[in-house]
Design a protein around this motif. Structure first.
Motif, PDB file in Angstrom:
ATOM      1  N   GLN A 134       0.833  -1.202   0.000  1.00 49.76           N
ATOM      2  CA  GLN A 134       0.000   0.000   0.000  1.00 49.76           C
ATOM      3  C   GLN A 134       0.868   1.253   0.000  1.00 49.76           C
ATOM      4  OE1 GLN A 134      -2.356  -0.746   3.504  1.00 49.76           O
ATOM      5  NE2 GLN A 134      -4.090  -1.532   2.323  1.00 49.76           N
TER       6      GLN A 134
ATOM      7  N   ALA B 238       2.221   7.558   2.885  1.00 50.99           N
ATOM      8  CA  ALA B 238       3.340   8.265   2.270  1.00 50.99           C
ATOM      9  C   ALA B 238       3.414   9.725   2.694  1.00 50.99           C
ATOM     10  CB  ALA B 238       3.243   8.172   0.754  1.00 50.99           C
ATOM     11  N   GLY B 239       2.311  10.286   3.132  1.00 47.66           N
ATOM     12  CA  GLY B 239       2.258  11.694   3.506  1.00 47.66           C
ATOM     13  C   GLY B 239       3.293  12.126   4.528  1.00 47.66           C
TER      14      GLY B 239
ATOM     15  N   ALA C  87       1.295   6.926  -6.671  1.00 47.28           N
ATOM     16  CA  ALA C  87       0.256   7.936  -6.895  1.00 47.28           C
ATOM     17  C   ALA C  87       0.780   9.333  -6.596  1.00 47.28           C
ATOM     18  CB  ALA C  87      -0.964   7.630  -6.028  1.00 47.28           C
ATOM     19  N   ALA C  88       1.590   9.461  -5.568  1.00 51.49           N
ATOM     20  CA  ALA C  88       2.160  10.759  -5.214  1.00 51.49           C
ATOM     21  C   ALA C  88       3.111  11.252  -6.302  1.00 51.49           C
ATOM     22  CB  ALA C  88       2.883  10.664  -3.869  1.00 51.49           C
TER      23      ALA C  88
ATOM     24  N   GLN D 141       2.048   1.810  -3.472  1.00 50.28           N
ATOM     25  CA  GLN D 141       0.959   2.348  -4.292  1.00 50.28           C
ATOM     26  C   GLN D 141       0.774   3.839  -4.042  1.00 50.28           C
ATOM     27  OE1 GLN D 141      -2.138  -0.308  -2.942  1.00 50.28           O
ATOM     28  NE2 GLN D 141      -2.160  -1.394  -4.901  1.00 50.28           N
ATOM     29  N   GLU D 142       0.820   4.237  -2.779  1.00 49.49           N
ATOM     30  CA  GLU D 142       0.674   5.651  -2.451  1.00 49.49           C
ATOM     31  C   GLU D 142       1.842   6.469  -2.992  1.00 49.49           C
ATOM     32  OE1 GLU D 142      -0.103   6.693   1.577  1.00 49.49           O
ATOM     33  OE2 GLU D 142      -1.895   5.435   1.684  1.00 49.49           O
TER      34      GLU D 142
ATOM     35  N   LEU E  50       0.986  16.788  -0.858  1.00 44.46           N
ATOM     36  CA  LEU E  50       1.097  15.327  -0.794  1.00 44.46           C
ATOM     37  C   LEU E  50       0.938  14.778   0.618  1.00 44.46           C
ATOM     38  CD1 LEU E  50       4.044  14.811  -3.288  1.00 44.46           C
ATOM     39  CD2 LEU E  50       1.596  14.529  -3.718  1.00 44.46           C
ATOM     40  N   LYS E  51       0.698  15.647   1.576  1.00 40.79           N
ATOM     41  CA  LYS E  51       0.501  15.206   2.963  1.00 40.79           C
ATOM     42  C   LYS E  51      -0.784  14.410   3.137  1.00 40.79           C
ATOM     43  CE  LYS E  51       2.655  19.323   4.838  1.00 40.79           C
ATOM     44  NZ  LYS E  51       2.422  20.506   5.672  1.00 40.79           N
ATOM     45  N   ARG E  52      -1.671  14.462   2.173  1.00 38.24           N
ATOM     46  CA  ARG E  52      -2.977  13.821   2.301  1.00 38.24           C
ATOM     47  C   ARG E  52      -2.916  12.290   2.259  1.00 38.24           C
ATOM     48  NH1 ARG E  52      -2.826  15.538  -3.123  1.00 38.24           N
ATOM     49  NH2 ARG E  52      -3.260  13.866  -4.597  1.00 38.24           N
ATOM     50  N   TYR E  53      -1.799  11.753   1.794  1.00 39.53           N
ATOM     51  CA  TYR E  53      -1.662  10.300   1.729  1.00 39.53           C
ATOM     52  C   TYR E  53      -1.377   9.762   3.128  1.00 39.53           C
ATOM     53  CZ  TYR E  53      -1.402  10.836  -3.313  1.00 39.53           C
ATOM     54  OH  TYR E  53      -1.688  11.128  -4.613  1.00 39.53           O
ATOM     55  N   PRO E  54      -2.167   8.786   3.592  1.00 38.51           N
ATOM     56  CA  PRO E  54      -1.993   8.315   4.978  1.00 38.51           C
ATOM     57  C   PRO E  54      -0.632   7.671   5.263  1.00 38.51           C
ATOM     58  CG  PRO E  54      -3.956   7.338   3.964  1.00 38.51           C
ATOM     59  CD  PRO E  54      -3.282   8.165   2.927  1.00 38.51           C
TER      60      PRO E  54
END
Length: 159
Positions: free
Chosen positions: A31, A67-68, A38-39, A34-35, A61-65
């Motif tokens: 996961q 990777a953020g 996407a980032a 994947q993040e 990009l902080k919005r990714y749980p």
């Protein structure tokens, strides 16, 4: 006989616990990849279409749980005056999976070169995720076959 059954149950439970822990860890790592892919896609789009500056991109990009937090740490290091390439390499070299892809990414050059590098690395991360999913399916099948064989052997031994 009860002691044998209890021991067998403990062995089976511990094997199941180890397997599920490994499965959760592997799934979380996939996961994360994947993040990150996407980032990187989002970074390339922000550079090409929105003409955003790198600090603004990192903040978005902080919005990714998963990777953020990595991008947040890079943003903080940029604010402290550390160059982007150095902060990027230092942070992503600690990843257990995908670090070689992310640290090889060159964050220099013009818009075309940078977006091409970001999209290429994102594609490589997606391919890595696909391979990991296939390996996970294969590993689950092998584990299930081993568990059933072990259960059959245990039944034979307890008889």
């Amino acid at each position: 006989m009860t002691g044998k059954l209890l021991g067998a149950a403990f062995i089976a439970a511990s094997a199941l616990w180890v397997f599920t822990a490994q499965l959760r860890t592997r799934k979380r790592q996939t996961q994360m990849l994947q993040e990150l892919a996407a980032a990187l896609d989002a970074m390339a789009a922000a550079i090409r279409w929105k003409r955003m500056a790198m600090p603004d991109i990192l903040a978005s990009l902080k919005r990714y749980p998963l990777a953020g937090p990595y991008f947040q740490k890079i943003e903080k290091q940029l604010q402290q005056g550390i160059p982007l390439e150095k902060a990027w390499y230092h942070l992503f070299s600690t990843l257990p999976v995908g670090s070689e892809l992310l640290t090889a990414l060159e964050l220099t050059g013009d818009e075309e070169k940078l977006t091409a590098a970001l999209l290429y690395t994102a594609r490589q991360l997606k391919d890595c995720c696909q391979r990991r999913r296939q390996e996970q399916r294969q590993g689950t099948k092998l584990w299930l076959a081993g568990a059933l064989s072990g259960a059959g052997l245990l039944i034979i031994l307890l008889m």
